[in-house]
Structures are given as C-alpha cells and as structure tokens.
Design a protein around this motif. Structure first.
Motif, PDB file in Angstrom:
ATOM      1  N   GLY A  63      -5.134 -30.506   8.458  1.00 13.04           N
ATOM      2  CA  GLY A  63      -4.717 -29.372   6.734  1.00 13.04           C
ATOM      3  C   GLY A  63      -4.787 -28.402   6.947  1.00 13.04           C
ATOM      4  N   LEU A  64      -3.512 -28.489   6.013  1.00 15.57           N
ATOM      5  CA  LEU A  64      -3.321 -26.436   5.918  1.00 15.57           C
ATOM      6  C   LEU A  64      -4.228 -26.042   4.124  1.00 15.57           C
ATOM      7  CD1 LEU A  64       0.910 -27.194   6.115  1.00 15.57           C
ATOM      8  CD2 LEU A  64      -0.550 -26.054   8.044  1.00 15.57           C
ATOM      9  N   PHE A  65      -4.150 -25.286   3.926  1.00 14.54           N
ATOM     10  CA  PHE A  65      -4.956 -24.489   3.656  1.00 14.54           C
ATOM     11  C   PHE A  65      -4.682 -23.051   3.072  1.00 14.54           C
ATOM     12  CE2 PHE A  65      -8.910 -21.642   1.683  1.00 14.54           C
ATOM     13  CZ  PHE A  65      -8.886 -22.125   0.566  1.00 14.54           C
ATOM     14  N   ALA A  66      -4.434 -22.641   1.242  1.00 13.82           N
ATOM     15  CA  ALA A  66      -3.351 -21.270   1.606  1.00 13.82           C
ATOM     16  C   ALA A  66      -4.289 -20.539   0.444  1.00 13.82           C
ATOM     17  CB  ALA A  66      -2.356 -21.947   0.884  1.00 13.82           C
ATOM     18  N   VAL A  67      -4.610 -19.176   0.673  1.00 12.30           N
ATOM     19  CA  VAL A  67      -5.475 -18.236   0.225  1.00 12.30           C
ATOM     20  C   VAL A  67      -4.164 -18.276  -0.837  1.00 12.30           C
ATOM     21  CG1 VAL A  67      -7.389 -16.672  -0.566  1.00 12.30           C
ATOM     22  CG2 VAL A  67      -7.323 -18.958   0.783  1.00 12.30           C
ATOM     23  N   TRP A  68      -4.647 -17.520  -2.013  1.00 10.91           N
ATOM     24  CA  TRP A  68      -3.457 -16.437  -3.126  1.00 10.91           C
ATOM     25  C   TRP A  68      -4.318 -15.677  -3.352  1.00 10.91           C
ATOM     26  CZ3 TRP A  68       1.692 -15.552  -2.895  1.00 10.91           C
ATOM     27  CH2 TRP A  68       2.589 -16.922  -2.395  1.00 10.91           C
ATOM     28  N   GLN A  69      -3.934 -14.686  -3.277  1.00 15.06           N
ATOM     29  CA  GLN A  69      -4.544 -13.837  -4.047  1.00 15.06           C
ATOM     30  C   GLN A  69      -4.591 -12.178  -4.384  1.00 15.06           C
ATOM     31  OE1 GLN A  69      -8.139 -13.280  -4.591  1.00 15.06           O
ATOM     32  NE2 GLN A  69      -9.153 -11.680  -4.121  1.00 15.06           N
ATOM     33  N   ALA A  70      -4.695 -11.319  -5.740  1.00  8.06           N
ATOM     34  CA  ALA A  70      -4.102 -10.468  -5.391  1.00  8.06           C
ATOM     35  C   ALA A  70      -3.762  -8.998  -4.950  1.00  8.06           C
ATOM     36  CB  ALA A  70      -4.713  -9.871  -7.189  1.00  8.06           C
ATOM     37  N   ASN A  71      -3.164  -8.092  -4.361  1.00  6.52           N
ATOM     38  CA  ASN A  71      -3.309  -7.493  -2.997  1.00  6.52           C
ATOM     39  C   ASN A  71      -3.841  -6.226  -3.437  1.00  6.52           C
ATOM     40  OD1 ASN A  71      -3.112  -6.141  -0.846  1.00  6.52           O
ATOM     41  ND2 ASN A  71      -0.750  -6.569  -0.531  1.00  6.52           N
ATOM     42  N   PRO A  72      -4.907  -5.901  -3.017  1.00  3.03           N
ATOM     43  CA  PRO A  72      -5.296  -4.210  -3.646  1.00  3.03           C
ATOM     44  C   PRO A  72      -4.718  -3.258  -2.278  1.00  3.03           C
ATOM     45  CG  PRO A  72      -6.844  -5.440  -1.802  1.00  3.03           C
ATOM     46  CD  PRO A  72      -6.319  -6.577  -2.059  1.00  3.03           C
ATOM     47  N   ARG A  73      -3.680  -3.794  -1.582  1.00  7.83           N
ATOM     48  CA  ARG A  73      -2.949  -2.407  -0.756  1.00  7.83           C
ATOM     49  C   ARG A  73      -1.765  -2.386  -1.667  1.00  7.83           C
ATOM     50  NH1 ARG A  73      -1.869  -3.726   4.636  1.00  7.83           N
ATOM     51  NH2 ARG A  73      -1.058  -2.311   4.378  1.00  7.83           N
ATOM     52  N   SER A  74      -1.188  -3.618  -2.674  1.00  9.94           N
ATOM     53  CA  SER A  74       0.043  -3.313  -3.107  1.00  9.94           C
ATOM     54  C   SER A  74      -0.114  -1.552  -4.382  1.00  9.94           C
ATOM     55  CB  SER A  74       0.047  -4.299  -4.499  1.00  9.94           C
ATOM     56  OG  SER A  74       0.718  -3.654  -5.781  1.00  9.94           O
ATOM     57  N   PRO A  75       0.894  -1.100  -4.794  1.00 13.42           N
ATOM     58  CA  PRO A  75       0.739  -0.067  -5.466  1.00 13.42           C
ATOM     59  C   PRO A  75       0.420  -0.516  -7.173  1.00 13.42           C
ATOM     60  CG  PRO A  75       2.429   0.204  -3.971  1.00 13.42           C
ATOM     61  CD  PRO A  75       1.775  -1.396  -3.787  1.00 13.42           C
ATOM     62  N   GLY A  76       1.905  -1.481  -7.104  1.00 12.08           N
ATOM     63  CA  GLY A  76       1.378  -2.442  -8.357  1.00 12.08           C
ATOM     64  C   GLY A  76       0.074  -2.278  -9.100  1.00 12.08           C
ATOM     65  N   VAL A  77      -0.699  -3.048  -8.375  1.00 10.10           N
ATOM     66  CA  VAL A  77      -1.009  -3.416  -8.401  1.00 10.10           C
ATOM     67  C   VAL A  77      -2.938  -2.353  -8.286  1.00 10.10           C
ATOM     68  CG1 VAL A  77      -3.890  -4.961  -7.359  1.00 10.10           C
ATOM     69  CG2 VAL A  77      -1.440  -5.889  -7.416  1.00 10.10           C
ATOM     70  N   ALA A  78      -2.818  -1.511  -7.901  1.00  5.54           N
ATOM     71  CA  ALA A  78      -3.373  -0.416  -7.839  1.00  5.54           C
ATOM     72  C   ALA A  78      -2.904   0.487  -9.298  1.00  5.54           C
ATOM     73  CB  ALA A  78      -3.857   0.359  -6.589  1.00  5.54           C
ATOM     74  N   TRP A  79      -2.037   0.164  -9.691  1.00 10.71           N
ATOM     75  CA  TRP A  79      -1.684   1.238 -11.005  1.00 10.71           C
ATOM     76  C   TRP A  79      -2.450   0.406 -11.843  1.00 10.71           C
ATOM     77  CZ3 TRP A  79       1.487  -0.029 -15.196  1.00 10.71           C
ATOM     78  CH2 TRP A  79       1.746   0.930 -15.971  1.00 10.71           C
ATOM     79  N   HIS A  80      -2.418  -0.779 -12.167  1.00  9.43           N
ATOM     80  CA  HIS A  80      -2.540  -2.066 -13.009  1.00  9.43           C
ATOM     81  C   HIS A  80      -4.230  -1.635 -13.519  1.00  9.43           C
ATOM     82  CE1 HIS A  80      -3.728  -5.614 -15.481  1.00  9.43           C
ATOM     83  NE2 HIS A  80      -2.422  -5.322 -15.379  1.00  9.43           N
ATOM     84  N   ASP A  81      -4.661  -1.047 -11.973  1.00 11.38           N
ATOM     85  CA  ASP A  81      -6.071  -1.575 -11.969  1.00 11.38           C
ATOM     86  C   ASP A  81      -6.588   0.044 -13.191  1.00 11.38           C
ATOM     87  OD1 ASP A  81      -6.469  -4.078 -11.350  1.00 11.38           O
ATOM     88  OD2 ASP A  81      -7.465  -3.717  -9.685  1.00 11.38           O
ATOM     89  N   ARG A  82      -5.940   0.502 -12.887  1.00 10.90           N
ATOM     90  CA  ARG A  82      -6.254   1.923 -13.073  1.00 10.90           C
ATOM     91  C   ARG A  82      -6.309   2.530 -14.793  1.00 10.90           C
ATOM     92  NH1 ARG A  82      -4.098   5.106  -8.179  1.00 10.90           N
ATOM     93  NH2 ARG A  82      -2.255   4.293  -9.494  1.00 10.90           N
ATOM     94  N   VAL A  83      -4.926   1.328 -15.179  1.00  9.82           N
ATOM     95  CA  VAL A  83      -4.253   2.141 -16.450  1.00  9.82           C
ATOM     96  C   VAL A  83      -4.921   0.627 -17.278  1.00  9.82           C
ATOM     97  CG1 VAL A  83      -2.197   2.413 -18.335  1.00  9.82           C
ATOM     98  CG2 VAL A  83      -2.312   3.085 -15.416  1.00  9.82           C
ATOM     99  N   VAL A  84      -5.126  -0.270 -17.227  1.00  7.31           N
ATOM    100  CA  VAL A  84      -5.302  -1.226 -18.186  1.00  7.31           C
ATOM    101  C   VAL A  84      -7.117  -1.709 -17.873  1.00  7.31           C
ATOM    102  CG1 VAL A  84      -5.179  -4.120 -18.877  1.00  7.31           C
ATOM    103  CG2 VAL A  84      -3.234  -2.250 -17.773  1.00  7.31           C
ATOM    104  N   ALA A  85      -7.760  -1.716 -19.330  1.00 13.46           N
ATOM    105  CA  ALA A  85      -8.969  -1.583 -19.151  1.00 13.46           C
ATOM    106  C   ALA A  85      -9.583  -2.925 -18.557  1.00 13.46           C
ATOM    107  CB  ALA A  85      -9.415  -1.801 -20.613  1.00 13.46           C
TER     108      ALA A  85
END
Length: 96
Positions: free
Chosen positions: A7-29
């Motif tokens: 059987g197949l299993f897919a894991v989706w996760q926010a990417n900590p290496r993404s510049p957009g995610v890193a920016w969002h984490d710093r700017v948004v509470a």
C-alpha cells in the motif's frame, strides 16, 4: 499496521526549508497551542522516520511555490519542485 502490503502512504508537511514558510513563521504570530521549541520535520527527517518504520521511499517532491495571487506562475512549479524549496513537501512511501 492498517495499511495493506504494498500500500502507498503519502506524508504532506509544511516545508521548513521554504523561504515563504520561514518568512511566514517570522512575521505571523505563532498559534498559542503550538508548544515552544517544536519544529517542522524536514523531508530528510520524514524519509528517515518512514524507513525506520519499514517503508520504502518512492518519491519526494516539494510543489507550491507561488501564492494564489501569482497563479499565472503555477506552470513553473513542476520545474521547480526538484529544488525542494516549495511551501510543502510530500514523501510517498510504500509498505513492503
């Protein structure tokens, strides 16, 4: 245990290496429910955990580079996905 053999299993996760995610984490509470000191798993960590649980890794990709306001750029995302800097990553694994 509930996944059938092969059987197949897919894991989706926010990417900590993404510049957009890193920016969002710093700017948004951060959400108050999130414990201090927690961090998102990298794709490498997720693959390691899945292998440790007995899965075979089939594919890893990182799409979703552009926000909705830049939807006209979405045709570029398949070309950028191998860079693994998109907003999310997906690890596809198979149970042997």
């Amino acid at each position: 245990r509930s996944l059938a053999s092969t059987g197949l299993f897919a894991v989706w996760q926010a990417n900590p290496r993404s510049p957009g995610v890193a920016w969002h984490d710093r700017v948004v509470a951060r959400d108050d429910s999130q414990e201090a000191g927690t961090r998102a798993l990298s794709a490498r960590d997720t693959r390691r955990l899945l292998r440790g649980a007995g899965f075979d890794i089939i594919h890893t990709t990182s799409p979703f580079f552009f926000p909705q306001s830049m939807s006209w750029c979405e045709p570029l995302e398949p070309l950028l996905a191998p860079m693994r800097l998109g907003g999310e990553y997906m690890v596809l694994a198979r149970r042997p």
